[in-house]
Write a protein that holds these residues in place. Structure first.
Motif, PDB file in Angstrom:
ATOM      1  N   HIS A  61      45.587  16.049  76.780  1.00 57.24           N
ATOM      2  CA  HIS A  61      46.614  15.059  76.504  1.00 57.24           C
ATOM      3  C   HIS A  61      48.021  15.678  76.489  1.00 57.24           C
ATOM      4  N   LEU A  63      31.224  20.479  82.424  1.00 59.56           N
ATOM      5  CA  LEU A  63      32.637  20.220  82.134  1.00 59.56           C
ATOM      6  C   LEU A  63      33.613  20.765  83.172  1.00 59.56           C
ATOM      7  N   ARG A 102      46.933  15.546  60.820  1.00 57.66           N
ATOM      8  CA  ARG A 102      45.510  15.414  61.143  1.00 57.66           C
ATOM      9  C   ARG A 102      45.065  16.430  62.196  1.00 57.66           C
ATOM     10  N   ILE A 140      24.221  17.304  79.570  1.00 55.86           N
ATOM     11  CA  ILE A 140      25.044  16.862  78.445  1.00 55.86           C
ATOM     12  C   ILE A 140      26.116  17.907  78.172  1.00 55.86           C
ATOM     13  N   GLY A 141      27.323  17.442  77.907  1.00 53.62           N
ATOM     14  CA  GLY A 141      28.392  18.377  77.567  1.00 53.62           C
ATOM     15  C   GLY A 141      29.251  17.821  76.450  1.00 53.62           C
ATOM     16  N   LEU A 142      30.040  18.699  75.829  1.00 56.65           N
ATOM     17  CA  LEU A 142      31.020  18.256  74.838  1.00 56.65           C
ATOM     18  C   LEU A 142      32.402  18.622  75.361  1.00 56.65           C
ATOM     19  N   ALA A 143      33.148  17.599  75.739  1.00 53.59           N
ATOM     20  CA  ALA A 143      34.454  17.798  76.377  1.00 53.59           C
ATOM     21  C   ALA A 143      35.563  17.622  75.339  1.00 53.59           C
ATOM     22  N   PRO A 144      36.786  18.030  75.707  1.00 55.31           N
ATOM     23  CA  PRO A 144      37.926  17.797  74.808  1.00 55.31           C
ATOM     24  C   PRO A 144      38.070  16.305  74.491  1.00 55.31           C
ATOM     25  N   THR A 153      39.538  12.647  73.953  1.00 56.75           N
ATOM     26  CA  THR A 153      40.474  11.977  74.865  1.00 56.75           C
ATOM     27  C   THR A 153      41.924  12.212  74.444  1.00 56.75           C
ATOM     28  N   SER A 154      42.166  12.350  73.144  1.00 55.03           N
ATOM     29  CA  SER A 154      43.542  12.605  72.689  1.00 55.03           C
ATOM     30  C   SER A 154      43.988  13.993  73.129  1.00 55.03           C
ATOM     31  N   GLY A 155      43.062  14.846  73.485  1.00 54.83           N
ATOM     32  CA  GLY A 155      43.401  16.218  73.870  1.00 54.83           C
ATOM     33  C   GLY A 155      43.671  17.103  72.674  1.00 54.83           C
ATOM     34  N   PHE A 176      42.932  18.409  68.443  1.00 54.11           N
ATOM     35  CA  PHE A 176      42.058  18.526  67.284  1.00 54.11           C
ATOM     36  C   PHE A 176      42.371  17.373  66.346  1.00 54.11           C
ATOM     37  N   MET A 177      41.383  16.865  65.636  1.00 53.63           N
ATOM     38  CA  MET A 177      41.676  15.855  64.611  1.00 53.63           C
ATOM     39  C   MET A 177      40.755  16.027  63.426  1.00 53.63           C
ATOM     40  N   ASN A 178      41.326  15.743  62.264  1.00 52.73           N
ATOM     41  CA  ASN A 178      40.565  15.764  61.025  1.00 52.73           C
ATOM     42  C   ASN A 178      40.683  14.390  60.404  1.00 52.73           C
ATOM     43  N   LYS A 179      39.576  13.645  60.410  1.00 47.75           N
ATOM     44  CA  LYS A 179      39.608  12.264  59.910  1.00 47.75           C
ATOM     45  C   LYS A 179      38.203  11.887  59.466  1.00 47.75           C
ATOM     46  N   ARG A 196      36.083  16.891  62.291  1.00 51.62           N
ATOM     47  CA  ARG A 196      37.134  17.916  62.425  1.00 51.62           C
ATOM     48  C   ARG A 196      36.890  18.706  63.686  1.00 51.62           C
ATOM     49  N   ARG A 214      33.785  15.166  72.440  1.00 48.82           N
ATOM     50  CA  ARG A 214      33.482  14.008  73.285  1.00 48.82           C
ATOM     51  C   ARG A 214      32.198  14.273  74.080  1.00 48.82           C
ATOM     52  N   VAL A 245      29.813  13.952  76.890  1.00 46.48           N
ATOM     53  CA  VAL A 245      29.851  13.449  78.275  1.00 46.48           C
ATOM     54  C   VAL A 245      28.492  13.706  78.920  1.00 46.48           C
TER      55      VAL A 245
END
Lengths: 1008, 252
Positions: A15, A63, A671, B116-120, B122-124, B126-129, B156, B161, B163
Motif C-alpha cells: 500500500h 506469493l 495501530r 496456500i499462502g499468507l500475503a501482505p 491489503t492495507s500493506g 502492520f495492524m494491531n486491532k 497483530r 492475508r 491467498v
C-alpha cells in the motif's frame, strides 16, 4: 567466486506505493500513474548456486514471481534501482546469508529494490521522485533509467556487490596540540571532536605534566595524545555524554520581570542537574521516606519498586539529529538504543513497554513552494513523519516490545530538527538465583570484557560528538545508521537467560561513544581495563583503532564475565545465534589501556578521563516572554476572532481545533505499532467498543511479567512546548501535570509515581555572531529546571532519570539559497510511571446512557499557548495558571474514586481543552452527550482553554452521592445520551449540536 | 498428575514465547521454552513432548517473507521429526508468525506443491486491532472444541492475508473441515475472511490472531470488573491440554 543476480516480484504489492504515488501527483504534480516494486539480490557465493535452491531461498511459490534473466516490467516508463551504499546496514541480506547457509552455501549478499514508474513523466521528474521519495541519497545508490535502457544494460551478467574500501588497520597517529587557538578550533571541527579550545588546552596541559610525560615515555607513547586518546576524551567529554551545560556554573538574572511565572531574582546555580534534579529527588526521598526508590541517576535508567516480586526501570532518550538526516534509521536506532539502556540497567532488565513522542513540523509545511522554503539537509516534514513512524514501528514490533504510549506535537519550529523521544519500561527480578540484587553491578579486576551483538563498522562514528553540534547541510553521513532489530532481539533473549544463569558480573550498553564509553564507564569500578581492539569483530577490514573504539555500530552490549563462566557464556551465545567476543580484561591499573595487536595505542588515566573536564561558567539572562513567534515558514496567519458566539461559529471552531495535527486522531499510526505483544497490555492506546477513543495512558499488567497478579504500571507523558513562548517555568509544570493527569486518570496512585525529564533545547550558549540570544535561552533553561523542581516537590514525585539534548538548531540554507536558522521551541518531555491496581482502572470511553457528566478541576481560563489560538487570532487573553496544591489534592481524590469505583469513565483535559475532551469521550461508541455550560462562564474560553489539572468524568446516576462526597467542587455539565450527538448549550443558546460520527470524521483528518 | 509437556520454540526473532508458555502453564501444561538452535542439536528430543507451539514474532525479521527462513530451517533440520510428531497425533499450534511458518511448511496443503499462502495485508501495513472471529461450524479442530459463538481476539500482523492458488482449494478446505476461524468482517483481504486453519487431522492449528494475549479479562480492550477471570483465549490452550490428557489416558 560466483557472482549472480536474482530478481523477485511479490504479486501482492504494498500500500505504501499507493501513498507515494498520490504524493507525487498531489504535491510534486507529476504525471505518475503508479509504482510497482521488485527486489533484487546480488550474490557472491563460494560455489555455483542451483536455480532450484535460489528459488526456494528467495521466493515463495504462492506469493512471488521468480523473474527470468533480463526481464523488465515492459510497460513501465522508468526503472529506478535503489541499492545500499557500501557499508550501510542491509538487514535483508543477513537473513539471506543465513538461509543459504542451510544449504551449505557461504555467501555475500547485497539487496535492493527496483521501482517501476508508470506514467508520463520525464527523466528529471523521475530522478526527483527517486531522490526525494523512493530513496535516501545519504544511504542509497540510485540509478534511474528508462525501461529500455535498463533492458539493454544487461544487468544480470555483471553483478558487482558494493564493497567498503578503506585502509587504516592498525594506524595510530600522535596529535600534537601545540598550536594556536585558531588551529585548535579547526582541529576540533576537522576531527568532529566538539571540544572547545578551553577543553583542548586542558588536555594539552595534562599531557605536559612531568609525571605524565615520564609514564608515557616508559610505555613507549608520545608526549602528546594519540588519536585514540583524543577521540576517547572527545566522546567522553561530549555534551551528549557529560551534560556540560547541566553541570555548568550558571549566573542567572532577570533583565525583565517575568509576567506569568514567579520572579526568581538573581542567583548562581552550581549545576542545574545537581541543584534542581538530583537534590530535588533526594529531598523528596527524605521528606516522604520513600523506600521504593532503588537506584536513581547512577545507572542507565532509574529503578523503582512498585511490586513485591519485581523492580521496574524507566528511561527515555532522544535521537534528533540522526532522525533529521535519515528519519527511518534515526528513529529505529533510537528505540533500539533506549531498549539497550534497559537491558544494560543493573544486571539486566527486560523491556516490557515502549513510549514514543514526536515533535514534527506539519506535513504540509513547504508545500506552497515545493519545499524551497525548507532547510536543505534535513528531510522534509512528510518524509520525516513517515520515516520516523516506520522506524519506531520496526524497532518496537520486531523487538517484541509493545509501544503503549506517546504523543505527536506539531509546530513549524521542528523543521530543522524533529524531536524523536523514545522511552522504555523494563522489569527485573529483585534478586538473582545466587543471591545478588539485580540493581547493582559487580565488575572486578580479572573479569573478562565481552563485546556481544553486532560487528563494528564505520557507521556511527562520531555520533556522540555530532549530536553535540548544530546541523548544517554538510552534516556527516557516517553519523547515520540503520538498526537491526533481530540481531538485538537475539542479544536480548541471550542476555536474559545469561542473567538468570548468573553468567556475568556486569553489563552496559554500547550507545554514544561505542566501546570507548561502555568500557570507559565500566572500568571506573574495578579501576582499569585493557582492551585488545584487533579481536573485535568488524563488518569489513581497514578500520583504524580509534574508529573501532568509538564507532557506534548498533546492537552491541559490553559484559564483564568471570573467567570461570566464560566458556558457558560463549556456549549460550551460540545457542542464541549471538556473537560474543572476549576483547580484554578489567584491571586495577588506574588507566584504560588500548592495544591493537602488540601495539599500545592508548593509555588514558581514568581519573582524568572521568573527572578532568573543567566546569563551564555561563551567564544567563531572562529577557521576557516572547510574543512574536519565530514563524519562519508560516504562509498565512489564522483568521482573527470575530467575537460571534453562535452555533455555526462554535461548531466551526470545534472542527478547526479537532483537525489540528497535534489533536487529530493518530489511530492509523498507532495501530501500526504492536501495543500488545507480551500479552500484558491492560489499557491500550485506543479503547471503547469500536476501539476509536484515545486513552489517557498505557497500562502494563505486571502479573505475566512475574509481578503480583493484580499489579500494573501506568505509563503517561506530558509536553507543552508552546508555553515556552511565555514562560518555561510554567511550561515545565504544565508538562509534569499532563503526565500526571494521564496516569491518574487511568487509575494510578499519585503517591507512587516517578518521572523522567528529557530536555531538548535550542543552543543556550551565547555567541556574538551565531547565537545572540543564547543567554535568554539559558535563562529559559534555568526557569524550566526551577519550575520542574517546584512541581516535583509539590507532588512528592521524584525524578529518576533524564537526558538532555542541547543543540537543536539548524543553520544553513533553504532551497532558495538563503541563509536560515531554525531552532526548536524549548521542549521538556516528562514521562511518568505509576503503580496501578487492575481492579480499579478506568478508560476514557463513555459507558452508559444516563450517566452524569462532570468537570473536575474547574472551568479554567486563558487561551494563550492553546491549540485554539493556532486556529483563530485573539488579541486579549491570558495564560492559564496552575495550582499545584489543589491539583495534587484532586489527584489523590481521584485515586480514592477509582478505589471506590465511582467512575464510569474519565478523560483528562489537555490539548484543545474541554471541547476536545468531551468529543473524544464520545468516540468510543454510539453514545453522545448533552452538556450545558455554567451560566457564568465565557463559552469560548470554557471550551478551549487548556488549564492543567482537569478531567471530564462520567458517573452512574446511583453513584452520584458517593461521587459528590469525594468531589464537592465538581461541576455538573450534563449527561450521557443515546443519540450519538454532542450537544453543548450555554444559557438558552445551542452552541454545538453535531453527530459524533461527523465530529469523528473531522478528527480523523489525516495528519500527513 | 503432571500436565502434558509443551515445547515452545523461540529464537531468531520469535517474540511471543513467554506469553505462549504462560498460557499453557495456566491451562495446566508444563511448557519449556527452547531455542530452535538448541532443539536442532538433538531432534529426537522432540519425541519427549506432547504439544509443539510456534509462537508469534518476527523470525529473521520477516525478511524474504514472513516465516520464510524459520520454516526453511525447520524443514531442513526437523522435517522428519515434525512428521513423526503429527503421525503420533500430537497437537501443534502456530500463532501469527508460527502460522506463517506452518503455512510455508505446507502443513495445510493437500498436495505436495503449495496452494496456500499468507500475503501482505491489503492495507500493506502492520495492524494491531481486536477483531471478532467466528468458529467455522464444520471445523474438526481440537483446539477450538466447544467454541461455537463469535469472540474477539487481538490481531497483530502485516502479512496475514490468506491467498489460495485456486478457488477450488477453498471448497476442499471446507470439505475437509480445515477452516477453523473466520473474521466477522474483512480486515486484511483474507480469502473468505479466513483467520485460522487446521490440517485434516484437526490437530495442527494455525491462526493469525493471538489467543495467548486473551487469557484473562485483564487484557480485554473494554476493561472488566473481574480482570482475573479467564477469557476465551484460555479455552484454546485448555482444549489442547485436555486432548493430550485424554490421549495419554488411552495410552496407559
Amino acid at each position: 567466486m560466483n557472482n549472480s543476480r536474482i530478481e523477485v516480484t511479490n504479486k501482492f504489492q504494498g500500500h505504501h506505493l499507493l501513498g507515494w504515488t498520490s504524493e507525487v501527483r498531489d504535491v510534486l504534480k507529476f504525471n505518475l500513474e503508479r509504482i510497482e516494486e521488485s527486489k533484487f539480490y546480488l550474490l557472491e557465493t563460494d560455489s555455483k548456486v542451483e536455480e532450484s535452491i535460489s528459488r526456494e531461498v528467495l521466493s515463495d511459490p504462492v506469493l512471488d514471481i521468480f523473474e527470468d534473466k533480463n526481464w523488465v516490467n515492459s510497460k513501465a516508463s522508468f526503472a529506478v534501482e535503489v541499492g545500499f551504499k557500501p557499508g550501510v546496514t542491509d538487514n535483508l541480506s543477513k537473513s539471506v546469508i543465513d538461509a543459504f547457509q542451510l544449504f551449505e552455501i557461504e555467501s555475500k549478499i547485497s539487496t535492493g529494490k527496483i521501482y517501476w514508474l508508470f506514467g508520463k513523466l520525464d527523466r528529471v521528474e523521475a530522478e526527483q521522485v527517486s531522490r526525494e521519495i523512493l530513496a535516501n541519497p545519504l544511504l542509497n545508490s540510485i540509478k534511474v533509467m528508462t525501461t529500455n535502457e535498463y533492458l539493454e544494460k544487461d544487468r544480470f551478467s555483471n553483478s558487482v556487490l558494493p564493497v567498503v574500501k578503506i585502509e587504516g588497520a592498525g594506524e595510530v597517529q600522535a596529535v600534537d596540540l601545540e598550536m594556536s587557538d585558531k588551529e585548535l578550533a579547526a582541529l576540533s571541527i576537522e576531527r568532529c571532536l566538539a571540544l572547545t579550545t578551553d577543553e583542548l588546552h586542558e588536555i594539552k596541559n595534562f599531557y605536559k605534566k612531568e609525571e605524565v610525560i615520564q609514564a608515557r615515555s616508559l610505555a613507549g607513547l608520545p608526549n602528546c595524545p594519540t588519536d585514540v586518546e583524543l577521540e576517547v576524551l572527545a566522546q567522553t567529554w561530549s555534551e551528549h555524554c557529560k551534560h556540560k551545560i547541566f553541570a555548568a556554573n550558571i549566573e542567572y538574572k532577570e533583565s525583565v520581570e517575568p509576567k506569568y511565572g514567579p520572579k526568581l531574582g538573581s542567583f548562581k546555580v552550581d549545576s542545574l542537574f545537581k541543584e534542581y534534579i538530583k537534590d530535588t529527588t533526594e529531598k523528596i526521598k527524605k521528606d516522604r521516606g520513600l523506600e521504593w526508590l532503588i537506584s536513581v541517576f547512577s545507572d542507565n535508567a532509574g529503578i523503582v519498586r512498585f511490586d513485591k516480586n519485581v523492580d521496574l526501570c524507566f528511561k527515555a532518550e532522544t535521537h534528533n539529529s540522526p532522525s533529521a538526516l535519515d528519519p527511518y534509521g534515526g528513529a529505529l536506532t533510537g528505540i533500539l538504543g533506549v531498549n539497550r539502556d534497559i537491558l544494560g540497567c543493573g544486571l539486566g532488565a527486560r523491556p516490557i513497554a515502549n513510549t514514543d513522542v514526536f515533535c514534527f513540523a506539519p506535513s504540509n509545511l513547504g508545500d506552497h513552494d515545493h519545499g524551497k522554503s525548507l532547510p536543505v539537509g534535513p528531510k522534509p516534514p512528510r518524509r520525516t513523519i513517515e520515516g520516523v513512524h516506520k522506524g519506531v514501528e520496526d524497532g518496537g514490533n520486531k523487538s517484541g516490545v509493545p509501544t503503549v504510549n506517546g504523543a505527536f506535537f506539531f509546530d513549524n519550529n521542528y523543521a530543522g530538527k524533529p524531536l524523536v523521544f523514545c522511552g522504555t519500561v523494563g522489569v527485573m527480578p529483585q534478586v538473582l538465583k545466587d543471591g545478588r540484587t539485580t540493581e547493582g553491578k559487580g565488575q572486578k579486576p580479572g573479569d573478562r570484557i565481552y563485546m556481544v551483538g553486532g560487528a563494528i563498522g564505520a557507521d556511527g562514528i562520531h555520533g556522540a560528538t555530532f549530536s553535540s553540534l548544530e546541523l548544517d547541510e554538510n552534516s556527516p553521513a557516517t553519523a547515520v545508521q540503520i538498526g537491526d532489530p533481530i540481531t538485538q532481539k537475539r542479544v536480548m533473549d541471550f542476555m536474559m537467560e545469561a542473567r538468570d544463569r548468573c553468567l556475568f558480573t556486569s553489563v552496559t550498553d554500547n550507545g554514544a561513544g561505542g566501546l570507548s564509553s561502555s568500557v570507559g564507564e565500566m572500568a571506573e569500578l574495578p579501576g582499569g581495563a585493557t582492551v585488545n581492539l584487533e579481536k573485535a569483530p568488524t563488518k569489513y577490514p581497514g578500520l583504524k583503532p580509534y574508529e573501532l573504539f568509538i564507532s557506534e555500530s548498533q546492537e552491541r552490549m559490553t559484559f564483564s564475565v568471570e573467567s570461570s563462566s566464560a566458556s558457558e557464556f560463549e556456549k549460550l551465545a551460540l545457542e542464541y545465534s549471538v556473537e560474543a567476543t572476549d576483547i580484554g580484561e578489567f584491571t586495577d591499573s588506574g588507566s584504560l589501556d588500548i592495544f591493537y595487536g602488540s601495539e599500545l595505542c592508548a593509555k588514558i588515566d581514568l581519573d582524568f578521563l572521568h573527572n578532568g573536564l573543567p566546569q563551564m561558567n555561563l551567564k544567563s539572562s531572562w529577557d521576557g516572554e516572547i510574543y512574536k513567534r519565530d514563524n519562519w515558514a508560516r504562509v498565512e496567519l489564522p483568521a482573527a476572532y470575530n467575537g460571534v458566539v453562535n452555533q455555526s461559529q462554535m461548531e466551526e471552531h470545534l472542527k478547526n481545533v479537532l483537525k489540528r495535527p497535534t489533536i487529530a486522531s493518530k489511530e492509523e499510526y498507532v495501530r501500526r505499532f504492536d501495543h500488545e505483544v507480551g500479552g500484558a497490555t491492560h489499557i491500550k492506546p485506543f479503547g471503547g467498543e469500536n476501539g476509536n477513543a484515545p486513552n489517557d495512558s498505557g497500562v502494563i499488567w505486571l502479573g505475566p511479567h512475574g509481578g503480583e497478579m493484580d499489579n500494573a504500571v501506568a505509563i503517561g507523558c506530558g509536553i507543552a512546548p508552546r508555553i515556552s513562548l511565555y514562560d518555561t517555568y510554567l511550561m515545565a509544570q504544565f508538562a509534569v501535570d499532563e503526565a500526571f493527569r494521564n496516569i491518574v486518570s487511568s487509575g494510578a496512585d499519585p503517591e507512587q509515581v516517578c518521572l523522567l525529564d528529557n530536555f531538548c533545547w535550542p543552543d543556550p550558549i551565547f555567541h556574538k555572531d551565531k547565537n545572540i540570544d543564547g543567554d535568554h535561552k539559558l535563562a529559559q533553561l534555568v526557569r524550566a529546571c526551577k519550575g520542574l523542581s517546584d512541581i516535583c516537590e509539590a507532588y512528592g514525585s521524584p525524578l529518576v532519570s533524564g537526558k538532555d539534548s542541547m543543540k537543536n538548531d539548524f543553520r544553513g540554507k533553504n532551497g532558495h539559497g538563503e541563509d536560515i536558522k531554525v531552532s526548536v521551541l524549548p521542549t521538556l518531555l516528562i514521562s511518568a510511571i505509576g503503580k496501578l491496581n487492575i481492579n480499579s482502572s478506568k478508560q476514557t470511553a463513555l459507558q452508559k446512557e444516563g450517566d452524569q457528566v462532570f468537570l473536575l478541576g474547574g472551568l479554567g481560563s486563558g487561551l494563550l499557548g492553546s491549540e485554539f489560538l493556532e486556529t483563530t487570532q485573539l488579541e486579549e487573553t491570558t495564560l492559564p495558571s496552575i495550582d499545584l496544591k489543589k491539583n495534587f489534592e484532586l489527584y489523590k481524590n481521584i485515586h480514592q474514586g477509582h478505589i471506590q469505583k465511582v467512575f464510569s469513565s474519565l478523560h483528562d483535559v489537555s490539548e484543545g481543552g474541554m471541547a476536545v475532551s468531551l468529543s473524544e469521550s464520545c468516540f468510543g461508541g454510539d453514545l453522545g452527550m448533552s452538556i450545558t455550560l455554567p451560566d457564568d462562564s465565557n463559552p469560548l474560553e470554557a471550551l478551549f482553554n487548556e488549564t492543567p489539572g482537569r478531567f471530564i468524568v462520567s458517573v452512574k446516576k446511583d453513584e452520584t452521592k458517593r461521587f459528590k462526597a469525594l468531589f464537592k467542587e465538581a461541576i455538573l455539565l450534563g449527561e450521557v445520551t443515546s443519540d450519538s450527538t454532542l450537544k453543548i448549550g450555554f444559557q438558552d443558546k445551542k452552541l454545538i449540536d453535531i453527530s459524533t460520527e461527523s465530529l469523528k470524521e473531522t478528527w480523523r483528518t489525516p495528519i500527513c | 498428575m503432571l500436565g502434558p509437556k509443551v515445547l515452545v520454540l523461540t529464537g531468531e526473532g520469535i517474540n511471543c514465547e513467554r506469553e505462549t508458555a504462560f498460557a499453557f502453564e495456566k491451562a495446566g501444561a508444563v511448557p519449556s521454552i527452547q531455542t530452535l538452535n538448541e532443539v536442532i542439536k538433538n531432534p529426537a528430543a522432540l519425541r519427549e513432548f506432547d504439544i509443539l507451539a510456534i509462537p508469534g514474532g518476527f523470525s529473521y525479521g520477516d525478511e524474504i517473507g514472513s516465516g520464510h527462513v524459520f520454516s526453511l530451517k525447520l524443514k531442513k533440520h526437523l522435517g522428519a521429526e515434525i512428521k513423526e510428531f503429527i503421525n503420533d497425533k500430537k497437537p501443534i499450534i502456530g500463532i501469527c508468525n508460527g502460522f506463517q511458518v506452518l503455512v510455508k511448511l505446507g502443513l495445510f496443503d493437500h498436495s505436495s506443491d503449495r496452494q496456500i499462502g499468507l500475503a501482505p495485508n491489503t492495507s500493506g501495513a502492520f495492524m494491531n486491532k481486536w477483531s471478532r472471529v467466528i468458529p467455522h461450524e464444520k471445523n474438526n479442530c481440537i483446539w477450538v472444541k466447544g467454541l461455537d459463538k463469535a469472540f474477539s481476539l487481538p490481531v497483530r500482523h502485516g502479512e496475514g492475508r490468506v491467498v489460495l492458488k485456486e478457488d477450488q482449494v477453498y471448497s476442499d478446505l471446507v470439505e475437509r473441515g480445515q477452516i477453523v476461524l473466520s473474521y466477522e468482517s474483512d480486515i486484511n483481504g483474507s480469502y473468505k475472511n479466513i483467520a485460522g486453519l487446521c490440517d485434516e487431522t484437526g490437530l495442527v492449528f494455525g491462526l493469525m490472531p493471538h489467543p495467548e494475549a486473551d487469557l484473562f479479562k485483564a487484557t480485554s480492550p473494554e476493561g472488566s470488573e473481574n480482570p482475573l477471570d479467564f477469557s476465551v483465549g484460555y479455552e484454546i490452550f485448555k482444549n489442547s491440554v485436555n486432548y493430550s490428557q485424554s490421549i495419554q489416558g488411552k495410552n496407559l
